[in-house]
Every structure is written in C-alpha cells, then in structure tokens.
Design a protein around this motif. Sequence first.
Motif, mmCIF file in Angstrom:
data_model
loop_
_atom_site.group_PDB
_atom_site.id
_atom_site.type_symbol
_atom_site.label_atom_id
_atom_site.label_comp_id
_atom_site.label_asym_id
_atom_site.label_seq_id
_atom_site.Cartn_x
_atom_site.Cartn_y
_atom_site.Cartn_z
ATOM 1 N N LYS A 140 -7.382 -0.305 -28.296
ATOM 2 C CA LYS A 140 -7.830 1.025 -28.174
ATOM 3 C C LYS A 140 -7.472 1.896 -29.361
ATOM 4 O O LYS A 140 -8.357 2.682 -29.747
ATOM 5 C CB LYS A 140 -7.124 1.625 -26.658
ATOM 6 N N GLY A 141 -6.291 1.675 -29.764
ATOM 7 C CA GLY A 141 -5.641 2.518 -31.033
ATOM 8 C C GLY A 141 -6.667 2.153 -32.190
ATOM 9 O O GLY A 141 -7.225 3.303 -32.950
ATOM 10 N N MET A 142 -7.014 1.088 -32.440
ATOM 11 C CA MET A 142 -7.803 0.698 -33.575
ATOM 12 C C MET A 142 -9.112 0.856 -33.515
ATOM 13 O O MET A 142 -9.511 1.362 -34.590
ATOM 14 C CB MET A 142 -7.787 -1.022 -33.649
ATOM 15 N N SER A 143 -9.790 0.943 -32.205
ATOM 16 C CA SER A 143 -10.971 1.599 -32.206
ATOM 17 C C SER A 143 -11.170 2.877 -32.440
ATOM 18 O O SER A 143 -12.283 3.406 -33.078
ATOM 19 C CB SER A 143 -11.812 1.168 -30.766
ATOM 20 N N SER A 144 -10.187 3.658 -31.996
ATOM 21 C CA SER A 144 -10.045 5.001 -32.259
ATOM 22 C C SER A 144 -10.058 5.353 -33.384
ATOM 23 O O SER A 144 -10.583 6.443 -34.015
ATOM 24 C CB SER A 144 -9.074 5.507 -31.011
ATOM 25 N N PRO A 181 -17.996 18.091 -32.569
ATOM 26 C CA PRO A 181 -16.778 18.518 -32.597
ATOM 27 C C PRO A 181 -15.667 17.371 -33.234
ATOM 28 O O PRO A 181 -16.275 15.867 -32.908
ATOM 29 C CB PRO A 181 -16.096 18.834 -31.534
ATOM 30 N N LYS A 182 -14.621 17.402 -33.770
ATOM 31 C CA LYS A 182 -14.017 16.415 -34.652
ATOM 32 C C LYS A 182 -13.580 15.164 -33.848
ATOM 33 O O LYS A 182 -13.910 13.925 -34.500
ATOM 34 C CB LYS A 182 -12.646 17.126 -34.970
ATOM 35 N N GLU A 183 -13.336 15.122 -32.613
ATOM 36 C CA GLU A 183 -12.875 13.837 -31.959
ATOM 37 C C GLU A 183 -14.112 13.248 -30.911
ATOM 38 O O GLU A 183 -13.891 12.532 -30.121
ATOM 39 C CB GLU A 183 -11.631 13.978 -31.065
ATOM 40 N N LYS A 184 -15.418 13.647 -31.299
ATOM 41 C CA LYS A 184 -16.392 13.209 -30.651
ATOM 42 C C LYS A 184 -16.495 11.909 -30.206
ATOM 43 O O LYS A 184 -16.759 11.410 -28.933
ATOM 44 C CB LYS A 184 -17.813 13.934 -31.169
ATOM 45 N N LEU A 185 -16.618 11.127 -31.360
ATOM 46 C CA LEU A 185 -16.575 9.626 -31.108
ATOM 47 C C LEU A 185 -15.207 8.849 -30.489
ATOM 48 O O LEU A 185 -15.252 8.401 -29.541
ATOM 49 C CB LEU A 185 -16.917 8.860 -32.245
ATOM 50 N N SER A 186 -13.961 9.319 -31.245
ATOM 51 C CA SER A 186 -12.499 8.832 -31.150
ATOM 52 C C SER A 186 -12.469 8.778 -29.587
ATOM 53 O O SER A 186 -11.745 8.193 -29.007
ATOM 54 C CB SER A 186 -11.735 9.048 -31.857
ATOM 55 N N LYS A 187 -12.645 9.989 -28.976
ATOM 56 C CA LYS A 187 -12.213 10.615 -27.616
ATOM 57 C C LYS A 187 -12.925 9.736 -26.542
ATOM 58 O O LYS A 187 -12.051 9.377 -25.676
ATOM 59 C CB LYS A 187 -12.626 12.055 -27.527
ATOM 60 N N VAL A 223 -13.117 6.720 -26.635
ATOM 61 C CA VAL A 223 -12.627 5.325 -26.430
ATOM 62 C C VAL A 223 -11.264 5.507 -25.881
ATOM 63 O O VAL A 223 -10.407 4.652 -25.649
ATOM 64 C CB VAL A 223 -12.908 4.507 -27.449
ATOM 65 N N ASN A 224 -10.648 6.664 -26.146
ATOM 66 C CA ASN A 224 -9.465 6.996 -25.834
ATOM 67 C C ASN A 224 -8.831 7.488 -24.630
ATOM 68 O O ASN A 224 -7.902 7.376 -23.915
ATOM 69 C CB ASN A 224 -8.969 8.130 -27.050
ATOM 70 N N VAL A 225 -9.864 8.375 -23.880
ATOM 71 C CA VAL A 225 -9.615 9.180 -22.635
ATOM 72 C C VAL A 225 -9.455 7.621 -21.482
ATOM 73 O O VAL A 225 -9.921 6.613 -21.728
ATOM 74 C CB VAL A 225 -10.527 9.872 -22.152
ATOM 75 N N LYS A 226 -8.805 8.068 -20.316
ATOM 76 C CA LYS A 226 -8.359 7.192 -19.655
ATOM 77 C C LYS A 226 -9.666 6.796 -18.704
ATOM 78 O O LYS A 226 -9.825 5.424 -18.242
ATOM 79 C CB LYS A 226 -7.297 7.761 -18.611
ATOM 80 N N GLU A 227 -10.801 7.378 -18.685
ATOM 81 C CA GLU A 227 -12.157 7.012 -17.933
ATOM 82 C C GLU A 227 -12.981 6.122 -18.942
ATOM 83 O O GLU A 227 -13.867 5.566 -18.621
ATOM 84 C CB GLU A 227 -12.889 8.280 -17.676
ATOM 85 N N SER A 228 -12.434 5.890 -20.372
ATOM 86 C CA SER A 228 -13.409 5.064 -21.180
ATOM 87 C C SER A 228 -13.360 3.632 -20.379
ATOM 88 O O SER A 228 -12.724 3.056 -19.839
ATOM 89 C CB SER A 228 -12.640 4.619 -22.467
ATOM 90 N N PHE A 234 -14.257 -4.519 -26.337
ATOM 91 C CA PHE A 234 -15.449 -3.832 -26.245
ATOM 92 C C PHE A 234 -14.947 -2.483 -25.699
ATOM 93 O O PHE A 234 -14.958 -1.963 -24.752
ATOM 94 C CB PHE A 234 -16.430 -4.424 -25.287
ATOM 95 N N ALA A 235 -15.067 -1.385 -26.969
ATOM 96 C CA ALA A 235 -14.697 -0.025 -26.673
ATOM 97 C C ALA A 235 -15.894 0.613 -26.242
ATOM 98 O O ALA A 235 -17.002 0.922 -26.922
ATOM 99 C CB ALA A 235 -14.206 0.420 -28.083
#
Length: 321
Positions: A139-143, A157-163, A165-170, A269-270
């Motif tokens: 998860k960390g690497m994909s983000s 916004p800045k975290e549009k993509l990384s968010k 895969v990071n949120v608990k609902e991913s 698969f993120a």
Amino acid sequence: MVVLLPPLYVNPKCKPSPVLIPVVDLTNPGAKTHVVKACEEFGFFKGVNHGVRSDLLTQLEQEATKFFALPHCLKDKAGPADPFGYGSKRIGLNGDVGSIEYILLNANSNLSSTKTTAVFRQTHAIFREAVEEYMEEMKGMSSKILEMVEVELGIMPKEKLSKLVNVKESDSCLRMNYYKEKEETPAKEEIGFGEHTDPQLISVLRSNDTEGLQICLKDGTWVAVPPDHSSFFVIVGDTLQVMTNGRFKSVKHRVLTNTKKSRLSMIYFAGPPLTEKIAPLSCLVPKQEDRLYKELTWSQYKSFGYKTKLGDYRLSFFEKQ
Ligand code: GA4
C-alpha cells in the motif's frame, strides 16, 4: 537515474530486436520524471531500492511455498476462489484457465472472508502475519509511486491519486500465483496466465527468480522480462489509463510457463474505493470534449470486468460512443 537493462530478445528464434525496459531507482530525487516517462512509454517499469525488508520477502515466499505444497484436499478447503480464496487452473468466472494455482486475498477485509480464513487455517499464523505486513508495504509503495506521478504531472488536489489507494475503503487485493515446475521443457509455449490488462490503478509485482513474465509493447511485440527477486515490477492499470486520459498505458502482460523451475509471484493490485468516480482528471484535461473516456464508478467497472473474459478489451466500457 534510469538504468537500462541489457538488450532483451522477444524470442531467440526471432531476429534480435533490443528492447530496453526502464529501471527506476525509487530513492533517486529524479525518480518521478523517470516513473512518468516509463508509464507513458511502457506502462511498466522495474523499481529498485524500494526499502522493503528482504527478510519479509523471504519469509512470505517460504510460507506461500509451504501453502502450495500442501495436499490438494487441504488447499481445496479454501477454494474454489469466488473470486477470493484458493484457485486452481480456473481464472475468473468465464471459462479462463491457466497452468496455475493461486490465492487471491482482499486487502481491506481484515482477511476475514470464509475462503480467506480457510487459507490461513491450513497454515501457521506466521503466514497471515507476513501477508498483513506485506500488504501494508505494498500500500505504501503504490501510494509513493502515485505521489510521484501527482507531483510530476502537477495533479490537483495534491493527493488525488495516492489517497485512492491509501484510504481504508480502497479496494485493493493481493494475488499469490504458483506455477508448478515442468518435468520437461515444453515443446511449445504454455500459458500460465493469459494476456490481459489489470483493471486497477497500479499493480506491484514481485516474483522468485523464475522467468515467465512478458509484456506487450505498443507495437504489439511481446517481450520477456528477466526475473529479479530483489526488485518490484510496476504495472499501469486501466483506471490510471482512464484518469490520465490515455497518457499512461495500461500494459498487456501474460505469463508463460516454459521452464523446469517453479515460479511464485505476488501481485498487489492497488484499487480505488468502490464508490469512487473514475474519469479523466479535469486538471489534466480541462475540456470535456478532449476527454476520451466517460465517468464510471470503480464498482461499475469492476462488475463489468467480472462479466468479461481475461483477454477482453475492457477499456471499451469507458470509451465514449
Ligand atoms: C486481472 C488482474 C487480477 O489478477 C484480478 C483478476 C480477476 C480474477 O482473477 O478474479 C479477473 C481479471 C483480473 C480481470 C477480468 C475478470 C476478473 C478474472 C477475470 C476474467 C484479481 C483482477 O482484479 O482482474
């Protein structure tokens, strides 16, 4: 810095055509430029200096190997994959088969589905713990990779993509694929996992030192990717192709099982949350008429995917009429 791998050849019988697969040092300050270039050109790159503990990788590989070595009657208690759990030969729900056994796990269900629980019931707790830790690392690497893309493309916004895969609902998942060794080198190509693109944002793949993975270049040529158990291979998925309006390429790939050595691979698969609306990003494509794809939720795309066969061109579902 991008280090170019030595020339690879599509097939020793073919006229040699050197193909250079990008290698990105993830600790390099210039990595984001190379990541973007690789995602545009190949939809694929090899990431080195990733910072994942090598003893975790060794342990997970050992535990997974032990699982696949269990008698069929025990493994079958965790199957058939629905889509999660233990699967053998059958891939997905529409008749695809491969020369493969696998475990498919949902990353955000706390590993608590019935089939998943059955996977770990047959093994030591150490396997489950290694899987959980590995999923966090992935998860960390994909983000981190998506953050590089955000910065390099100026995504707002800045975290549009990384968010995503990071949120608990991913809606991410982990697949462990085992391709049993062949007694004899097969006379013709044998498909372990048929050609397809991954539906998610990005996939992070690691394997043991056995060959088999191939990617398809833009001109349709298949290229063998030399194995490297100390690195990760990053694959652009359909969702990232849509969000970048086709600037990034969702790369077709497959696995051939032509060796006498068994192959074990692990792919994270993120994916975004099920309710996330996927469409070309307005900061990249301000005008509606320039957008190649319409908007769908990840849930809609995923449900559509489960009605297709592995090799189908799923992105057509996103294309405007
Ligand atoms: C391909 C990428 C991942 O392995 C996967 C696969 C999934 C499955 O095995 O259940 C699918 C395939 C994959 C896309 C189309 C459908 C669904 C098999 C299949 C025929 C886990 C995923 O997310 O999509």
